[in-house]
Design an enzyme around this catalytic site. Structure first.
Site, PDB file in Angstrom:
ATOM      1  N   CYS A 111      77.097  44.890  68.464  1.00  0.00           N
ATOM      2  CA  CYS A 111      75.699  44.603  68.807  1.00  0.00           C
ATOM      3  C   CYS A 111      75.116  45.802  69.530  1.00  0.00           C
ATOM      4  O   CYS A 111      75.775  46.378  70.395  1.00  0.00           O
ATOM      5  CB  CYS A 111      75.658  43.372  69.710  1.00  0.00           C
ATOM      6  SG  CYS A 111      74.000  42.917  70.230  1.00  0.00           S
ATOM      7  N   LEU A 112      73.867  46.155  69.173  1.00  0.00           N
ATOM      8  CA  LEU A 112      73.229  47.301  69.839  1.00  0.00           C
ATOM      9  C   LEU A 112      73.028  47.036  71.333  1.00  0.00           C
ATOM     10  O   LEU A 112      72.870  47.972  72.102  1.00  0.00           O
ATOM     11  CB  LEU A 112      71.887  47.619  69.170  1.00  0.00           C
ATOM     12  CG  LEU A 112      71.988  48.094  67.709  1.00  0.00           C
ATOM     13  CD1 LEU A 112      70.599  48.286  67.110  1.00  0.00           C
ATOM     14  CD2 LEU A 112      72.800  49.381  67.615  1.00  0.00           C
TER      15      LEU A 112
ATOM     16  N   GLN B  54      65.936  41.774  71.935  1.00  0.00           N
ATOM     17  CA  GLN B  54      66.675  42.965  72.377  1.00  0.00           C
ATOM     18  C   GLN B  54      65.761  44.096  72.838  1.00  0.00           C
ATOM     19  O   GLN B  54      66.212  45.019  73.505  1.00  0.00           O
ATOM     20  CB  GLN B  54      67.579  43.474  71.240  1.00  0.00           C
ATOM     21  CG  GLN B  54      68.696  42.513  70.900  1.00  0.00           C
ATOM     22  CD  GLN B  54      69.474  43.014  69.701  1.00  0.00           C
ATOM     23  OE1 GLN B  54      69.094  42.751  68.569  1.00  0.00           O
ATOM     24  NE2 GLN B  54      70.543  43.759  69.935  1.00  0.00           N
TER      25      GLN B  54
ATOM     26  N   HIS C 261      70.303  35.738  69.033  1.00  0.00           N
ATOM     27  CA  HIS C 261      69.548  36.528  70.026  1.00  0.00           C
ATOM     28  C   HIS C 261      68.231  35.841  70.382  1.00  0.00           C
ATOM     29  O   HIS C 261      67.832  35.818  71.546  1.00  0.00           O
ATOM     30  CB  HIS C 261      69.220  37.919  69.472  1.00  0.00           C
ATOM     31  CG  HIS C 261      70.310  38.931  69.649  1.00  0.00           C
ATOM     32  ND1 HIS C 261      70.827  39.282  70.880  1.00  0.00           N
ATOM     33  CD2 HIS C 261      70.950  39.714  68.745  1.00  0.00           C
ATOM     34  CE1 HIS C 261      71.755  40.220  70.710  1.00  0.00           C
ATOM     35  NE2 HIS C 261      71.851  40.499  69.430  1.00  0.00           N
TER      36      HIS C 261
ATOM     37  N   GLY D 153      70.898  45.258  62.291  1.00  0.00           N
ATOM     38  CA  GLY D 153      69.977  44.177  62.635  1.00  0.00           C
ATOM     39  C   GLY D 153      69.462  44.342  64.056  1.00  0.00           C
ATOM     40  O   GLY D 153      70.133  44.959  64.897  1.00  0.00           O
TER      41      GLY D 153
ATOM     42  N   HIS E  43      73.808  36.094  63.721  1.00  0.00           N
ATOM     43  CA  HIS E  43      73.899  36.894  64.947  1.00  0.00           C
ATOM     44  C   HIS E  43      72.496  37.143  65.526  1.00  0.00           C
ATOM     45  O   HIS E  43      72.272  36.950  66.727  1.00  0.00           O
ATOM     46  CB  HIS E  43      74.607  38.213  64.601  1.00  0.00           C
ATOM     47  CG  HIS E  43      74.696  39.205  65.719  1.00  0.00           C
ATOM     48  ND1 HIS E  43      75.897  39.667  66.221  1.00  0.00           N
ATOM     49  CD2 HIS E  43      73.737  39.854  66.424  1.00  0.00           C
ATOM     50  CE1 HIS E  43      75.652  40.536  67.187  1.00  0.00           C
ATOM     51  NE2 HIS E  43      74.360  40.685  67.330  1.00  0.00           N
ATOM     52  N   GLU E  44      71.550  37.524  64.659  1.00  0.00           N
ATOM     53  CA  GLU E  44      70.198  37.841  65.146  1.00  0.00           C
ATOM     54  C   GLU E  44      69.459  36.581  65.597  1.00  0.00           C
ATOM     55  O   GLU E  44      68.714  36.615  66.576  1.00  0.00           O
ATOM     56  CB  GLU E  44      69.384  38.572  64.076  1.00  0.00           C
ATOM     57  CG  GLU E  44      69.972  39.901  63.592  1.00  0.00           C
ATOM     58  CD  GLU E  44      70.376  40.852  64.692  1.00  0.00           C
ATOM     59  OE1 GLU E  44      69.751  40.835  65.779  1.00  0.00           O
ATOM     60  OE2 GLU E  44      71.338  41.613  64.494  1.00  0.00           O
TER      61      GLU E  44
END
Ligand code: NI
Length: 170
Positions: free
Chosen positions: A92-93, A51, A138, A46, A134-135
């Site tokens: 997470c990226l 991000q 963000h 994701g 989670h996204e």
């Protein structure tokens, strides 16, 4: 298509709140394509526009094993959350190398627009429910490590700064 640079925690830009997309046009479709390419390249399941330093409500997700089921969420909203929770080990990226357990709603109902600007809705559970929550965090400027204890958050900040200093030297 382009692979976009991903912001790393604790970059303050990760804490900006994304604005709704006004028009789903070619600019947004290009952003979606670039975000999908960036997510698959990383690789991750994701990615939120926040991000990649774009502060509009756009998310791409693909939790399939084969990585061939791209889900595009524009202006997503969680309209219902179950009271029962599930605990998943998340990564997470934007927080490379860090994985920790987070408790979230086990099931959710989501409303969003697709790349054509059409509204759609779906129910999610399991990994998809985790990933959507989670996204969407963000987009509100929240990174998953903020659910962890202050002590853990400080350790993570120190570790990432160290990794990045080493990366600059390498
Ligand atoms: Ni993330």
């Amino acid at each position: 298509m382009a692979i976009l640079p991903i912001l790393h925690y604790p970059d303050p830009r990760l804490h900006k709140v994304a604005k709704p997309v006004q028009v789903v046009d070619d600019r947004i479709r290009q952003l979606v394509r670039d975000m999908a390419e960036t997510m698959y390249d990383a690789p991750g399941v994701g990615l939120a526009a926040t991000q990649v330093d774009v502060h509009e409500r756009v998310v791409v997700i693909d939790v399939s094993e084969e990585g061939n089921q791209l889900l595009v969420l524009i202006n997503p909203e969680i309209t219902w959350k179950s009271e029962d929770c599930q605990v998943y080990e998340e990564g997470c990226l934007s927080v490379p190398g860090v994985y920790d357990k987070v408790e979230r709603a086990a099931r959710i109902h989501v409303r969003a627009l697709n790349e054509q600007g059409e509204a759609f809705e779906f129910d999610a559970d399991g990994l998809l429910a985790v990933c959507v929550q989670h996204e969407l965090d963000h987009l509100l400027g929240k990174v998953f490590v903020e659910y962890l204890s202050p002590l853990k958050q400080n350790r993570i900040k120190t570790r990432i700064r160290k990794q990045e200093r080493q990366a600059v030297k390498a």
